[in-house]
Design a protein around this motif. Structure first.
Motif, mmCIF file in Angstrom:
data_model
loop_
_atom_site.group_PDB
_atom_site.id
_atom_site.type_symbol
_atom_site.label_atom_id
_atom_site.label_comp_id
_atom_site.label_asym_id
_atom_site.label_seq_id
_atom_site.Cartn_x
_atom_site.Cartn_y
_atom_site.Cartn_z
ATOM 1 N N ILE A 309 0.686 -1.158 0.171
ATOM 2 C CA ILE A 309 0.163 0.042 -0.078
ATOM 3 C C ILE A 309 0.805 1.386 -0.079
ATOM 4 O O ILE A 309 1.812 1.431 0.917
ATOM 5 C CB ILE A 309 -1.032 -0.128 1.314
ATOM 6 N N GLU A 310 0.952 2.017 -1.150
ATOM 7 C CA GLU A 310 1.511 3.374 -1.151
ATOM 8 C C GLU A 310 0.743 4.555 -1.295
ATOM 9 O O GLU A 310 -0.217 4.488 -2.185
ATOM 10 C CB GLU A 310 2.388 3.163 -2.288
ATOM 11 N N GLN A 311 0.876 5.492 -0.468
ATOM 12 C CA GLN A 311 -0.070 6.553 -0.455
ATOM 13 C C GLN A 311 0.605 7.801 -0.999
ATOM 14 O O GLN A 311 1.697 8.037 -0.499
ATOM 15 C CB GLN A 311 -0.631 6.861 1.075
ATOM 16 N N THR A 312 0.194 8.500 -2.115
ATOM 17 C CA THR A 312 0.805 9.575 -2.510
ATOM 18 C C THR A 312 -0.170 10.879 -2.326
ATOM 19 O O THR A 312 -1.222 10.593 -1.962
ATOM 20 C CB THR A 312 1.079 9.228 -4.154
ATOM 21 N N GLU A 313 0.444 11.827 -2.886
ATOM 22 C CA GLU A 313 -0.539 13.068 -2.608
ATOM 23 C C GLU A 313 -1.819 13.129 -3.457
ATOM 24 O O GLU A 313 -2.923 13.547 -3.095
ATOM 25 C CB GLU A 313 0.451 14.393 -3.458
ATOM 26 N N ALA A 314 -1.869 12.344 -4.530
ATOM 27 C CA ALA A 314 -3.072 12.402 -5.410
ATOM 28 C C ALA A 314 -3.870 10.978 -5.250
ATOM 29 O O ALA A 314 -5.089 11.063 -5.195
ATOM 30 C CB ALA A 314 -2.647 12.679 -6.985
ATOM 31 N N LEU A 315 -3.200 9.981 -4.911
ATOM 32 C CA LEU A 315 -4.020 8.683 -5.061
ATOM 33 C C LEU A 315 -3.312 7.873 -4.107
ATOM 34 O O LEU A 315 -2.197 7.727 -3.574
ATOM 35 C CB LEU A 315 -4.121 8.275 -6.421
ATOM 36 N N VAL A 316 -4.108 6.683 -3.826
ATOM 37 C CA VAL A 316 -3.415 5.443 -3.035
ATOM 38 C C VAL A 316 -3.317 4.342 -4.117
ATOM 39 O O VAL A 316 -4.230 3.714 -4.800
ATOM 40 C CB VAL A 316 -4.551 4.984 -1.858
ATOM 41 N N ALA A 317 -2.252 3.842 -4.099
ATOM 42 C CA ALA A 317 -1.856 2.479 -4.975
ATOM 43 C C ALA A 317 -1.593 1.230 -4.055
ATOM 44 O O ALA A 317 -1.058 1.460 -3.139
ATOM 45 C CB ALA A 317 -0.655 2.945 -5.803
ATOM 46 N N ILE A 318 -2.520 0.291 -4.573
ATOM 47 C CA ILE A 318 -2.422 -1.123 -3.729
ATOM 48 C C ILE A 318 -1.844 -2.176 -4.721
ATOM 49 O O ILE A 318 -2.786 -2.184 -5.769
ATOM 50 C CB ILE A 318 -3.777 -1.124 -3.103
ATOM 51 N N ASP A 319 -1.009 -3.093 -4.456
ATOM 52 C CA ASP A 319 -0.558 -3.883 -5.340
ATOM 53 C C ASP A 319 -0.654 -5.073 -4.677
ATOM 54 O O ASP A 319 -0.232 -5.273 -3.578
ATOM 55 C CB ASP A 319 0.993 -3.679 -5.666
ATOM 56 N N VAL A 320 -1.316 -6.193 -5.248
ATOM 57 C CA VAL A 320 -1.383 -7.420 -4.903
ATOM 58 C C VAL A 320 -0.236 -8.293 -5.464
ATOM 59 O O VAL A 320 -0.204 -8.631 -6.529
ATOM 60 C CB VAL A 320 -2.848 -8.027 -5.292
ATOM 61 N N ASN A 321 0.708 -8.972 -4.448
ATOM 62 C CA ASN A 321 1.802 -9.842 -4.881
ATOM 63 C C ASN A 321 1.665 -11.242 -4.570
ATOM 64 O O ASN A 321 0.844 -11.476 -3.417
ATOM 65 C CB ASN A 321 2.935 -9.111 -4.308
ATOM 66 N N SER A 322 1.837 -12.190 -5.186
ATOM 67 C CA SER A 322 1.670 -13.702 -4.925
ATOM 68 C C SER A 322 2.795 -14.039 -3.844
ATOM 69 O O SER A 322 2.264 -15.123 -3.118
ATOM 70 C CB SER A 322 1.967 -14.537 -6.017
ATOM 71 N N GLY A 323 3.772 -13.298 -3.555
ATOM 72 C CA GLY A 323 4.678 -13.834 -2.555
ATOM 73 C C GLY A 323 5.211 -15.069 -2.344
ATOM 74 O O GLY A 323 5.640 -15.578 -3.472
ATOM 75 N N LYS A 324 4.952 -15.700 -1.473
ATOM 76 C CA LYS A 324 5.401 -17.370 -1.332
ATOM 77 C C LYS A 324 4.239 -18.009 -1.509
ATOM 78 O O LYS A 324 4.554 -19.376 -1.762
ATOM 79 C CB LYS A 324 5.899 -17.391 0.170
ATOM 80 N N PHE A 325 3.164 -17.651 -1.967
ATOM 81 C CA PHE A 325 2.064 -18.607 -2.297
ATOM 82 C C PHE A 325 2.520 -19.465 -3.576
ATOM 83 O O PHE A 325 3.102 -18.965 -4.441
ATOM 84 C CB PHE A 325 0.898 -17.949 -2.470
ATOM 85 N N LYS A 326 2.260 -20.787 -3.383
ATOM 86 C CA LYS A 326 2.543 -21.699 -4.660
ATOM 87 C C LYS A 326 1.340 -22.564 -4.761
ATOM 88 O O LYS A 326 1.173 -23.478 -4.051
ATOM 89 C CB LYS A 326 3.794 -22.618 -4.458
#
Length: 515
Positions: A309-326
């Motif tokens: 979750i990254e919050q900027t001045e204009a918007l919030v960006a949320i990235d879903v990552n698979s990580g260690k899931f297999k």
């Protein structure tokens, strides 16, 4: 399913409210008197400036920053009576309905120095002052009262058509449409009898009458109405009848909570209990560690995936990552993680109180069935959110765009300040980069200044770094310009900070690292 409300008020500087479902944190609210929130307050203000280019006025309400009042937030029904501040004007005119505010320019409605009654609809964020409106709204337990608006409505979260029809009939009996008094039945008003709605309506109209009376007798700028503190707001707005227990860890706040429940919700007053455990309330429910993770940009999913979750001045960006899931197949892996992420993202939006434009990048899925399932799951998870939300469909790139109502600063901006070293970027220059910038400044001062010596103060670690890695360069500069360059360290300075002291500073007994 068990739901509990925890109220932590042992510290005078801070009050916190948490709502748990099956001992999992679902909602979190925090308030500090030092932060000075004014959301919901009503003021008698004075127009300080008008900006026709942006269709807005700035109103002095007595705070450190003037409030921002846009033309779209001017209610002509209350504004027409603003000379008496609060007297309602007749909605019906000889020429038909009144003109809409969008048909008029702000400079034709307001004048500099004019007194006007306004309500804060959004707290100031950063350098911005609070956002104001003349569409007043007073929330009660079951109703929201809106003077000067001929509108009767029912909360969208009341989905039963039979119940909506019943409530519309009751509201119509309480308030005729031509009375120029607007009312919206809140979600908590579902299945409530007429006497409870009438009690709430009378309570709110009495508050409004008091506000109008004050407005005619007090000089601007001055507050006319202050919203309740966090504890009362939580009991009024957040409490639902399926909450089985309200635990309070402060004797004073416990008494205040019971008094409010006895007056407004007497059937549920026994749910309020004073917590006397040996461990602090939030520690007892293992919330402190979870609250620390809420402020972290990376959130772990049970499947092994991650949210960023990254919050900027204009918007919030949320990235879903698979990580260690297999998983066995890529498509199944993506679908499983996205379904879990949908629920967690909705929870994080509530906990962090993120608002504005939000962009969510899910893991790519090729199956249309999986895409629809993720979108449906996300919409269902958002139903628990009290904020107004607009949601677009999942795009072909696996992205969902949405907006969430922002009325106060996010939890992150509430708890954290901007880092003085990285200026909020999350990055700091390397020692080599900082040393080069420092050397450039020293070279410029040496060449431009006629003084026989240059006295430089740096962060102690940077001074040591310069002494070890740039010693030859400093000596060359001295020889070329026939000047002495004196450098000393000061731990109080930031790593990239450089201070030039006046000539003769070496006589004050300071130890110079490099001469």
């Amino acid at each position: 399913m068990t739901r509990k409300m925890l109220i932590n008020a042992t510290e005078e500087e801070e009050c916190r409210v948490a709502v748990l479902k099956n001992n999992v944190l679902q909602e979190f609210y925090i308030e500090r008197p030092s932060m000075g929130t004014c959301l919901g307050n009503i003021y008698k203000g004075r127009v300080a400036n008008i900006e026709p280019s942006i269709g807005a006025a700035f109103v002095n309400i007595g705070g450190p920053r003037n409030g921002f009042l846009h033309a779209s937030d001017l209610n002509l029904e209350t504004l027409n009576g603003s000379s008496a501040l609060g007297k309602q004007s007749n909605r019906v005119t000889k020429n038909g309905p009144p003109r809409r505010r969008s048909d008029l320019h702000v400079q034709s409605l307001l004048k500099v120095g004019q007194e006007i009654m306004v309500q804060v609809s959004k707290d100031g964020i950063g350098d911005k002052g609070p956002t104001l409106t003349t569409y007043f709204s007073l929330p009660g337990r079951y109703l929201v009262f809106m003077p000067g608006v001929s509108k009767h409505g029912i909360s969208r979260k009341i989905e039963s058509e039979e119940e909506r029809t019943r409530l519309k009939g009751l509201v119509g009996e309480l308030i005729p449409f031509d009375d120029d008094l607007g009312v919206i039945v809140r979600t908590a008003g579902a299945n409530q009898p007429k006497k409870e709605l009438l009690k709430d309506f009378r309570y709110l109209t009495n508050i409004w009458s008091n506000i109008c009376h004050k407005s005619t007798s007090l000089e601007s700028p001055t507050p006319l109405y202050r919203e309740n503190d966090l504890v009362i707001r939580a009991l009024r707005d957040v409490f639902t009848t399926d909450i089985s227990e309200i635990l309070v860890d402060s004797d004073e706040v416990y008494g205040k909570a019971r008094d409010f429940m006895e007056a407004v919700l007497p059937r549920h007053v026994d749910k309020v209990s004073l917590y006397r455990g040996s461990h602090p309330l939030f520690d007892h429910f293992q919330l402190e560690e979870e609250l620390d993770s809420v402020l972290h940009p990376r959130i772990a999913l049970q499947s092994g995936g991650w949210l960023f979750i990254e919050q900027t001045e204009a918007l919030v960006a949320i990235d879903v990552n698979s990580g260690k899931f297999k998983g066995k197949e890529l498509e199944e892996t993506a679908s499983a993680i996205n379904l879990e992420a949908s629920v967690e993202i909705a929870r994080q939006l509530r906990l962090r109180d993120l608002g504005g434009l939000i962009v969510i990048d899910f893991i790519d899925m090729h199956s249309a069935e999986h895409q629809r399932a993720v979108e449906k799951k996300f919409r269902e998870a958002l139903r628990e959110d009290r904020a107004r939300i607009k949601l677009l469909k999942l795009s072909t790139f696996g992205v969902i765009e949405m907006t969430r109502q922002r009325v106060r600063p996010s939890l992150e901006s509430f708890v954290f300040g901007k880092c003085p070293h990285c200026k909020g970027t999350g990055f700091v220059a390397t020692s080599e980069t900082m040393s080069l910038n420092i050397i450039r400044k020293i070279r410029r001062w040496v060449m431009q200044d006629a003084s026989p010596s240059i006295h430089i103060v740096l962060n102690d670690r940077m001074a040591e770094y310069i002494l070890n890695s740039k010693k030859r360069l400093i000596m060359d500069l001295e020889e070329q310009n026939q000047k002495r360059i004196l450098i000393r360290g000061d731990a109080a300075l930031a790593p990239d900070e450089i201070v030039r002291e006046p000539s003769g500073a070496e006589l004050n007994g300071q130890k110079w690292l490099f001469e």
